[in-house]
Design a protein around this motif. Structure first.
Motif, mmCIF file in Angstrom:
data_model
loop_
_atom_site.group_PDB
_atom_site.id
_atom_site.type_symbol
_atom_site.label_atom_id
_atom_site.label_comp_id
_atom_site.label_asym_id
_atom_site.label_seq_id
_atom_site.Cartn_x
_atom_site.Cartn_y
_atom_site.Cartn_z
ATOM 1 N N GLU A 41 -4.470 1.273 -2.494
ATOM 2 C CA GLU A 41 -4.692 1.098 -1.063
ATOM 3 C C GLU A 41 -3.684 1.920 -0.268
ATOM 4 O O GLU A 41 -2.504 1.998 -0.607
ATOM 5 N N VAL A 42 -4.157 2.558 0.802
ATOM 6 C CA VAL A 42 -3.295 3.292 1.723
ATOM 7 C C VAL A 42 -3.168 2.468 2.999
ATOM 8 O O VAL A 42 -4.167 2.108 3.620
ATOM 9 N N THR A 43 -1.937 2.139 3.371
ATOM 10 C CA THR A 43 -1.721 1.270 4.523
ATOM 11 C C THR A 43 -0.938 1.927 5.657
ATOM 12 O O THR A 43 -1.093 1.550 6.820
ATOM 13 N N ASP A 44 -0.083 2.893 5.334
ATOM 14 C CA ASP A 44 0.835 3.444 6.322
ATOM 15 C C ASP A 44 0.737 4.962 6.336
ATOM 16 O O ASP A 44 0.455 5.594 5.312
ATOM 17 N N ALA A 45 0.994 5.542 7.511
ATOM 18 C CA ALA A 45 0.844 6.997 7.623
ATOM 19 C C ALA A 45 1.778 7.572 8.660
ATOM 20 O O ALA A 45 2.155 6.915 9.633
ATOM 21 N N VAL A 46 2.159 8.809 8.416
ATOM 22 C CA VAL A 46 2.750 9.680 9.430
ATOM 23 C C VAL A 46 1.650 10.655 9.819
ATOM 24 O O VAL A 46 1.041 11.284 8.949
ATOM 25 N N ILE A 47 1.363 10.763 11.110
ATOM 26 C CA ILE A 47 0.312 11.648 11.586
ATOM 27 C C ILE A 47 0.950 12.740 12.439
ATOM 28 O O ILE A 47 1.828 12.465 13.263
ATOM 29 N N PHE A 64 -9.998 21.330 10.931
ATOM 30 C CA PHE A 64 -9.877 20.773 9.585
ATOM 31 C C PHE A 64 -8.700 19.805 9.553
ATOM 32 O O PHE A 64 -7.709 19.994 10.261
ATOM 33 N N SER A 65 -8.817 18.783 8.702
ATOM 34 C CA SER A 65 -7.744 17.810 8.517
ATOM 35 C C SER A 65 -7.399 17.730 7.032
ATOM 36 O O SER A 65 -8.202 18.103 6.174
ATOM 37 N N ALA A 66 -6.198 17.236 6.754
ATOM 38 C CA ALA A 66 -5.757 17.103 5.368
ATOM 39 C C ALA A 66 -4.842 15.902 5.246
ATOM 40 O O ALA A 66 -4.168 15.508 6.206
ATOM 41 N N VAL A 67 -4.816 15.324 4.039
ATOM 42 C CA VAL A 67 -3.944 14.184 3.763
ATOM 43 C C VAL A 67 -3.152 14.496 2.502
ATOM 44 O O VAL A 67 -3.670 15.091 1.558
ATOM 45 N N ALA A 68 -1.886 14.120 2.492
ATOM 46 C CA ALA A 68 -1.009 14.403 1.354
ATOM 47 C C ALA A 68 -0.125 13.201 1.089
ATOM 48 O O ALA A 68 0.092 12.358 1.962
ATOM 49 N N SER A 69 0.400 13.137 -0.112
ATOM 50 C CA SER A 69 1.329 12.062 -0.468
ATOM 51 C C SER A 69 2.342 12.598 -1.461
ATOM 52 O O SER A 69 2.172 13.679 -2.035
ATOM 53 N N VAL A 70 3.390 11.826 -1.667
ATOM 54 C CA VAL A 70 4.430 12.180 -2.634
ATOM 55 C C VAL A 70 4.173 11.397 -3.907
ATOM 56 O O VAL A 70 4.012 10.171 -3.882
ATOM 57 N N ASP A 71 4.129 12.110 -5.038
ATOM 58 C CA ASP A 71 3.818 11.452 -6.304
ATOM 59 C C ASP A 71 5.070 10.867 -6.960
ATOM 60 O O ASP A 71 6.171 10.928 -6.396
ATOM 61 N N ALA A 72 4.898 10.336 -8.140
ATOM 62 C CA ALA A 72 5.991 9.656 -8.837
ATOM 63 C C ALA A 72 7.111 10.605 -9.232
ATOM 64 O O ALA A 72 8.224 10.167 -9.508
ATOM 65 N N PHE A 73 6.823 11.917 -9.240
ATOM 66 C CA PHE A 73 7.833 12.908 -9.596
ATOM 67 C C PHE A 73 8.506 13.505 -8.359
ATOM 68 O O PHE A 73 9.246 14.473 -8.450
ATOM 69 N N GLY A 93 0.794 -1.216 0.000
ATOM 70 C CA GLY A 93 0.000 0.000 0.000
ATOM 71 C C GLY A 93 0.828 1.268 0.000
ATOM 72 O O GLY A 93 2.044 1.254 0.182
ATOM 73 N N ARG A 94 0.157 2.399 -0.191
ATOM 74 C CA ARG A 94 0.794 3.704 -0.224
ATOM 75 C C ARG A 94 0.966 4.257 1.187
ATOM 76 O O ARG A 94 0.211 3.949 2.103
ATOM 77 N N TRP A 95 1.970 5.120 1.334
ATOM 78 C CA TRP A 95 2.225 5.818 2.587
ATOM 79 C C TRP A 95 1.798 7.270 2.403
ATOM 80 O O TRP A 95 2.088 7.885 1.368
ATOM 81 N N VAL A 96 1.144 7.833 3.405
ATOM 82 C CA VAL A 96 0.661 9.204 3.308
ATOM 83 C C VAL A 96 1.020 9.975 4.576
ATOM 84 O O VAL A 96 1.387 9.395 5.603
ATOM 85 N N GLY A 97 0.903 11.289 4.482
ATOM 86 C CA GLY A 97 1.047 12.155 5.646
ATOM 87 C C GLY A 97 -0.301 12.758 5.970
ATOM 88 O O GLY A 97 -1.038 13.190 5.065
ATOM 89 N N ILE A 98 -0.652 12.795 7.255
ATOM 90 C CA ILE A 98 -1.967 13.279 7.671
ATOM 91 C C ILE A 98 -1.815 14.366 8.719
ATOM 92 O O ILE A 98 -1.141 14.179 9.738
#
Length: 561
Positions: free
Chosen positions: A120-126, A21-30, A10-15
């Motif tokens: 699928e998102v499986t891992d996160a930094v919160i 308010f909350s937000a979620v971000a990720s790093v793309d292929a670039f 799965g993908r890793w995201v930052g939350i």
């Protein structure tokens, strides 16, 4: 709880799990860190949960539903994280703790991220406020676990903002945050002023090629835009009553509407000098005018609290204002003109407004998640590095200072093709033990790990048996920076069997913080050299494994709308 597992597919995201308010971000292929839109096309999601019977709604729909049935809505739950007394019950009597409500928000963010990424998102930094204590941090990890995430790290919000803004505000970098570029494009001292919806932090950092060093941090988990709104609500209510209307604070429904009006007035006063609130109740309708001067005078004491904290952090970091090269803003409340004016007055320089204060924390969390993921999934086959989460007991204890420093650099540094970045954070609270002054019955708090100590941290404390034939030790671990017990909080107690020993025999407690600022304790008998006990702090404020597992099963069956 929140234990680590091998990285899956799965993908890793930052939350950024915010108060309002909350937000979620990720790093793309670039290599760019980007905020992911939610299912409504919004870049941030209101941290509101509304229960339509037993069906939870999260986000904008929930926020819009609050006025119709305020008792079925949960707002500002972040302020309750780590509070065992807080409980929300639905109209049908189903109870939720703060970490479960937060898990519903996180689950919605996870699902929206999966829609945006088609993966699928499986891992996160919160992220958490820098001044969150041990209980609140553990509750945040528990919330992520309950939501179906592996929480790889909890990161202080100002640190995350620095990770993003250090690049976003770099004169040589444009557009989004490029997570594949060395942070060495800019070096200097940075102050992050983070005034969010419900919490406030200030952090001083030093940025240098390949490294971010946190120098000092302080804050108030009960100060934010919410409090500015409260002050404005009382002013509007006072003027409405003076114009012949009833109190708008006496009824849940009118209070919810009043809060929305106050928020609108506050946002309007950000760009113009005067705002009008149209208020109505019990057949009375009035238009109430509020000027920016009214609002700033009304909330001057709140602003002064943030000013005092900022000056304290600069001093504790060993800096002068002239040595602060940049001031980065995080949190939507920093848009208030008086905030930027105050910071300009005390520092002699205007805050850097390049980064979007609503998104900069989530972007920094995504950058950290990307760094940790690359460290776990190296480009070339090689022996797997250590997990970025909780370390083994052997790794937590027994390291000499020089060895710990080397390990800290190893564990906090993530490297991959084209990037290398070490993040060195500090403790946000002192950690200590309750002892007796020798020869007396007077108890005091001995601070063992001081606030603003670099982490991971580990320090010993020597103490002695108090009477002959003593056969047990009561170890009381505290959080706070004072010796006076009235100004610290007991995190947990353990009673350990010994001896029996005569009076005056030495023992040593070693306390340790890991990267998530979670506490571990070791007690050693210095006479025999043997360990008496090694344990994590577990007390009523901490969600235990059984409770987290039960909540995970329950939330798994719920799909928040």
């Amino acid at each position: 709880m929140g234990g680590q597992r091998e990285p899956g597919a799965g993908r890793w995201v930052g939350i950024d799990l915010g108060t309002t308010f909350s937000a979620v971000a990720s790093v793309d292929a670039f290599g760019r860190a980007l905020v992911l839109p939610n299912r409504d096309g919004e870049r941030t999601t209101p941290s509101v949960v509304f229960f339509d019977g037993e069906q939870p709604l999260v986000g904008t729909m929930a926020r819009r539903s609050v006025a119709t049935s305020p008792l079925d809505a949960v707002r500002f739950v972040k302020r309750a994280m780590g509070d065992p007394a807080w409980r929300f019950e639905t109209s049908r009597g189903t109870g939720y703790g703060p970490e479960e409500i937060s898990a519903l928000i996180l689950k919605r963010l996870k699902e929206d991220a999966e829609r945006a990424l088609s993966s699928e998102v499986t891992d996160a930094v919160i992220t958490v406020p820098a001044y969150f204590d041990d209980a609140a941090r553990r509750a945040t990890i528990a919330a992520g676990t309950i939501a179906g995430l592996t929480v790889r790290r909890v990161v202080n919000e100002p640190t995350a903002a620095a990770l993003a803004a250090g690049l976003v505000t770099d004169p040589g970098v444009g557009g989004g945050v490029d997570a594949g570029v060395d942070v060495g494009g800019w070096a200097g001292s940075l102050l992050v002023y983070d005034l969010g919806g419900g919490t406030f932090d200030v952090t001083a950092l030093r940025v240098e090629p390949g490294a971010v060093h946190v120098l000092a941090t302080a804050g108030d988990r009960n100060l934010g835009g919410f409090d500015f709104d409260n002050a404005l609500m009382h002013l509007l209510d006072e003027r409405f009553r003076a114009a012949g209307g009833p109190s708008l604070l006496a009824d849940d429904a009118t209070e919810v509407d009043l809060r929305e009006r106050a928020e609108l007035v506050k946002h309007t006063l950000t760009s113009v000098e005067k705002a009008v609130a149209h208020l109505a109740a019990d057949g009375v309708a009035r238009s109430v005018t509020v000027t920016r001067d009214d609002f700033e005078h009304l909330t001057s004491a709140l602003l002064s609290r943030t000013r005092d904290t900022a000056e304290q952090v600069v001093e504790e970091a060993g800096l002068t204002w002239a040595e602060v090269d940049r001031i980065v803003l995080a949190g939507g409340s920093t848009r208030m003109p008086m905030v930027r004016r105050m910071l300009t007055e005390i520092s002699g320089r205007a805050p850097d407004a390049t980064a979007n204060p609503d998104e900069v924390v989530a972007l920094g969390a995504a950058r950290m998640a990307h760094l940790l993921e690359r460290a776990e999934r190296p480009p070339e086959p090689e022996p797997r590095g250590r997990s970025s989460g909780l370390r083994s007991t052997k790794a937590r204890f027994g390291l000499r200072r020089r060895e710990r420093t080397e390990e800290s650099e190893e564990e906090s540094t993530a490297s991959s093709a084209g990037m290398r970045l070490a993040v060195h954070d500090v403790t946000s609270h002192g950690l200590g033990q309750i002892l007796y002054r020798r020869g007396t019955e007077i108890r005091f708090n001995r601070v063992i790990i001081a606030r603003n100590t670099p982490i991971p941290a580990q320090e010993p404390c020597l103490f002695y048996t108090r009477y002959n034939r003593q056969d047990e030790l009561e170890i009381s671990i505290t959080e706070g920076d004072e010796t006076d017990l009235a100004h610290v909080r007991v995190l947990g107690k353990e009673v350990l069997s010994i001896g029996p020993y005569p009076k005056g025999f030495p023992f040593e407690t070693t306390l340790a913080y890991d990267e998530n600022q979670i506490i571990f304790v070791q007690v050693r008998d210095l006479t025999t050299g043997e360990l008496v006990g090694t344990f994590e702090i577990e007390h009523v404020l901490n969600p235990n494994a059984e409770r987290v597992a039960a909540a995970t099963d329950r939330i798994r069956a719920i799909s928040p709308l």
